[in-house]
Design a protein around this motif. Structure first.
Motif, short mmCIF file in Angstrom:
data_model
loop_
_atom_site.label_atom_id
_atom_site.label_comp_id
_atom_site.label_asym_id
_atom_site.label_seq_id
_atom_site.Cartn_x
_atom_site.Cartn_y
_atom_site.Cartn_z
N GLU A 216 0.83 -1.20 0.00
CA GLU A 216 0.00 0.00 0.00
C GLU A 216 0.87 1.26 0.00
OE1 GLU A 216 -3.78 2.06 0.29
OE2 GLU A 216 -3.12 0.07 -0.37
N LEU A 217 1.93 1.27 0.81
CA LEU A 217 2.79 2.44 0.87
C LEU A 217 3.55 2.65 -0.44
CD1 LEU A 217 4.36 2.16 4.46
CD2 LEU A 217 2.67 3.81 3.66
N THR A 218 4.13 1.58 -0.97
CA THR A 218 4.89 1.72 -2.21
C THR A 218 3.99 2.14 -3.37
OG1 THR A 218 4.66 -0.68 -2.53
CG2 THR A 218 6.71 0.12 -1.54
N ARG A 219 2.77 1.65 -3.39
CA ARG A 219 1.84 2.04 -4.46
C ARG A 219 1.49 3.52 -4.36
NH1 ARG A 219 -4.32 0.87 -3.85
NH2 ARG A 219 -3.89 2.69 -2.54
N ASP A 220 1.22 4.00 -3.15
CA ASP A 220 0.87 5.40 -2.98
C ASP A 220 2.01 6.32 -3.40
OD1 ASP A 220 -1.59 4.65 -2.03
OD2 ASP A 220 -1.08 4.89 0.09
N LEU A 221 3.24 5.86 -3.24
CA LEU A 221 4.40 6.67 -3.59
C LEU A 221 4.91 6.37 -5.00
CD1 LEU A 221 6.31 6.50 -0.18
CD2 LEU A 221 4.97 8.41 -1.10
N LEU A 222 4.12 5.60 -5.76
CA LEU A 222 4.45 5.23 -7.14
C LEU A 222 5.77 4.47 -7.24
CD1 LEU A 222 3.41 8.50 -9.04
CD2 LEU A 222 2.04 6.48 -8.52
N ASP A 223 6.14 3.80 -6.17
CA ASP A 223 7.35 2.96 -6.17
C ASP A 223 6.94 1.54 -6.55
OD1 ASP A 223 9.79 1.80 -5.79
OD2 ASP A 223 9.76 1.93 -3.60
N TYR A 224 6.67 1.33 -7.83
CA TYR A 224 6.14 0.04 -8.27
C TYR A 224 7.19 -1.06 -8.22
CZ TYR A 224 1.94 2.49 -9.62
OH TYR A 224 0.78 3.23 -9.59
N THR A 225 8.46 -0.71 -8.34
CA THR A 225 9.50 -1.73 -8.18
C THR A 225 9.49 -2.29 -6.76
OG1 THR A 225 10.87 -0.61 -9.84
CG2 THR A 225 11.96 -2.20 -8.39
N GLY A 226 9.31 -1.40 -5.78
CA GLY A 226 9.19 -1.86 -4.40
C GLY A 226 7.95 -2.71 -4.20
N SER A 227 6.83 -2.33 -4.85
CA SER A 227 5.61 -3.14 -4.76
C SER A 227 5.84 -4.52 -5.32
CB SER A 227 4.47 -2.44 -5.52
OG SER A 227 4.13 -1.20 -4.93
N PHE A 228 6.50 -4.60 -6.47
CA PHE A 228 6.76 -5.90 -7.09
C PHE A 228 7.69 -6.74 -6.23
CE2 PHE A 228 4.36 -4.50 -10.48
CZ PHE A 228 4.33 -5.39 -11.53
N ALA A 229 8.64 -6.12 -5.56
CA ALA A 229 9.53 -6.87 -4.66
C ALA A 229 8.72 -7.50 -3.53
CB ALA A 229 10.61 -5.95 -4.10
N CYS A 230 7.75 -6.76 -3.00
CA CYS A 230 6.89 -7.30 -1.95
C CYS A 230 6.01 -8.43 -2.49
CB CYS A 230 6.02 -6.20 -1.35
SG CYS A 230 6.93 -4.92 -0.46
N ILE A 231 5.53 -8.27 -3.72
CA ILE A 231 4.70 -9.31 -4.33
C ILE A 231 5.52 -10.59 -4.53
CG2 ILE A 231 3.47 -9.96 -6.44
CD1 ILE A 231 2.64 -7.02 -6.69
N VAL A 232 6.79 -10.45 -4.90
CA VAL A 232 7.65 -11.63 -5.06
C VAL A 232 7.81 -12.35 -3.73
CG1 VAL A 232 10.03 -12.36 -5.49
CG2 VAL A 232 8.91 -10.79 -7.07
N VAL A 233 7.97 -11.60 -2.64
CA VAL A 233 8.08 -12.22 -1.32
C VAL A 233 6.81 -12.98 -0.99
CG1 VAL A 233 8.27 -11.73 1.15
CG2 VAL A 233 9.72 -10.52 -0.47
N ILE A 234 5.65 -12.39 -1.29
CA ILE A 234 4.37 -13.06 -1.06
C ILE A 234 4.32 -14.38 -1.81
CG2 ILE A 234 1.89 -12.91 -1.49
CD1 ILE A 234 2.16 -9.87 -1.08
N CYS A 235 4.72 -14.36 -3.08
CA CYS A 235 4.67 -15.58 -3.90
C CYS A 235 5.64 -16.64 -3.38
CB CYS A 235 5.00 -15.25 -5.35
SG CYS A 235 3.79 -14.18 -6.16
N LEU A 236 6.84 -16.23 -2.98
CA LEU A 236 7.83 -17.19 -2.49
C LEU A 236 7.37 -17.86 -1.20
CD1 LEU A 236 11.16 -15.25 -3.17
CD2 LEU A 236 10.22 -17.19 -4.45
N ILE A 237 6.81 -17.07 -0.29
CA ILE A 237 6.32 -17.65 0.97
C ILE A 237 5.15 -18.58 0.69
CG2 ILE A 237 5.23 -17.14 3.18
CD1 ILE A 237 6.83 -14.55 3.27
N GLY A 238 4.22 -18.15 -0.17
CA GLY A 238 3.08 -19.00 -0.51
C GLY A 238 3.51 -20.31 -1.14
N LEU A 239 4.48 -20.25 -2.07
CA LEU A 239 4.97 -21.47 -2.71
C LEU A 239 5.64 -22.39 -1.69
CD1 LEU A 239 6.49 -20.27 -6.10
CD2 LEU A 239 4.58 -21.85 -5.78
N ALA A 240 6.43 -21.81 -0.79
CA ALA A 240 7.13 -22.63 0.20
C ALA A 240 6.15 -23.36 1.10
CB ALA A 240 8.07 -21.75 1.03
#
Length: 263
Positions: A216-240
């Motif tokens: 939410e914070l990275t999106r509000d600040l238009l830091d989409y690379t940071g948002s995608f980094a968080c999304i990758v973490v979500i996917c990795l934890i979910g897969l594990a």
């Protein structure tokens, strides 16, 4: 090794599609913002993990641990509640038709639709997020467990009773073993639902810390690379959790029940 190889191939396929889409978007779209590429995203993720780069006042590890704490608390309660209620509804046929009505009603409510109730009960914060996760995932587990119990042939229950097995022993010696695969699948689906709802809840209930809050914070600040980094973490934890833990347990149970060879 086969499972790990399949997982790596699947992840490589996702990254390939992601890279191709980003390349096409960044060369053809008129947007002033670039679509984050896998290289940019993993570079940012590396800076969060190995260069002590702050993610808006907290490290990425602190955000992850906060999310996992909420997930463990909420899903543990949901799993216990769902297994108990699902077993009762699945075993007692007379209760099933009536009991599944409120369960179905609650299951139809989207995760964030529980937000007004959560805020009324607990206000903004961790408790609201935990409540929303519990409300969604417990119903998913209940439906899966009840369905698995009802799939056990009645002839096996009658045979057990003829051999002198009754009461709770039927649950632990007949119903639970025979429905174990369905119960594990119910937990897998419930866990996936809990993980998705957790991220959404953190984005709206003001937890102040967590992966969803970071997106939410990275999106509000238009830091989409940071948002995608968080999304990758979500996917990795979910897969594990799903592929390496719950899927392994399911294969082990299937092998013990004679449903799968070569485990």
């Amino acid at each position: 090794m086969k499972m790990l190889l399949s997982l790596m191939i699947g992840v490589a396929l996702v990254i390939g599609i992601w890279w191709l889409f980003a390349a096409v978007f960044n060369t053809t779209a008129s947007s002033t913002l670039a679509f984050p590429t896998p290289l940019d995203t993993f570079d940012r993720l590396g800076s969060y993990l190995f260069e002590d780069r702050s993610l808006y006042g907290h490290s990425l590890i602190e955000h992850v641990l906060a999310s996992l704490k909420r997930l463990v608390i909420a899903f543990s309660l949901a799993a216990i509640f769902g297994i108990v209620l699902g077993s009762v509804l699945g075993y007692f046929t007379r209760f099933y038709a009536i009991g599944m009505v409120p369960v179905s009603v609650f299951q139809m409510i989207p995760g964030l639709a529980w937000l007004p109730i959560a805020i009324l009960l607990f206000g903004l914060g961790d408790e609201s997020a935990v409540f929303i996760i519990f409300a969604v995932s417990s119903m998913v587990v209940t439906v899966g467990v009840a369905g698995g119990i009802r799939m056990v042939p009645q002839v096996m229950i009658r045979a057990a009773r003829m051999m002198g097995v009754g009461g709770l022993r039927i649950f632990f010696t007949v119903l639970i073993p025979q429905a174990s695969v369905s119960i594990i699948n119910a937990l897998r689906v419930g866990m996936s639902s809990a993980w998705r709802v957790l991220i959404a809840a953190e984005m709206v209930v003001g937890t102040g810390l967590g992966i969803g809050y970071s997106i939410e914070l990275t999106r509000d600040l238009l830091d989409y690379t940071g948002s995608f980094a968080c999304i990758v973490v979500i996917c990795l934890i979910g897969l594990a959790v799903d592929r390496l833990l719950l899927a392994s347990i399911e294969r082990s149970v299937r092998h013990r029940l004679g449903m799968e060879e070569g485990y």
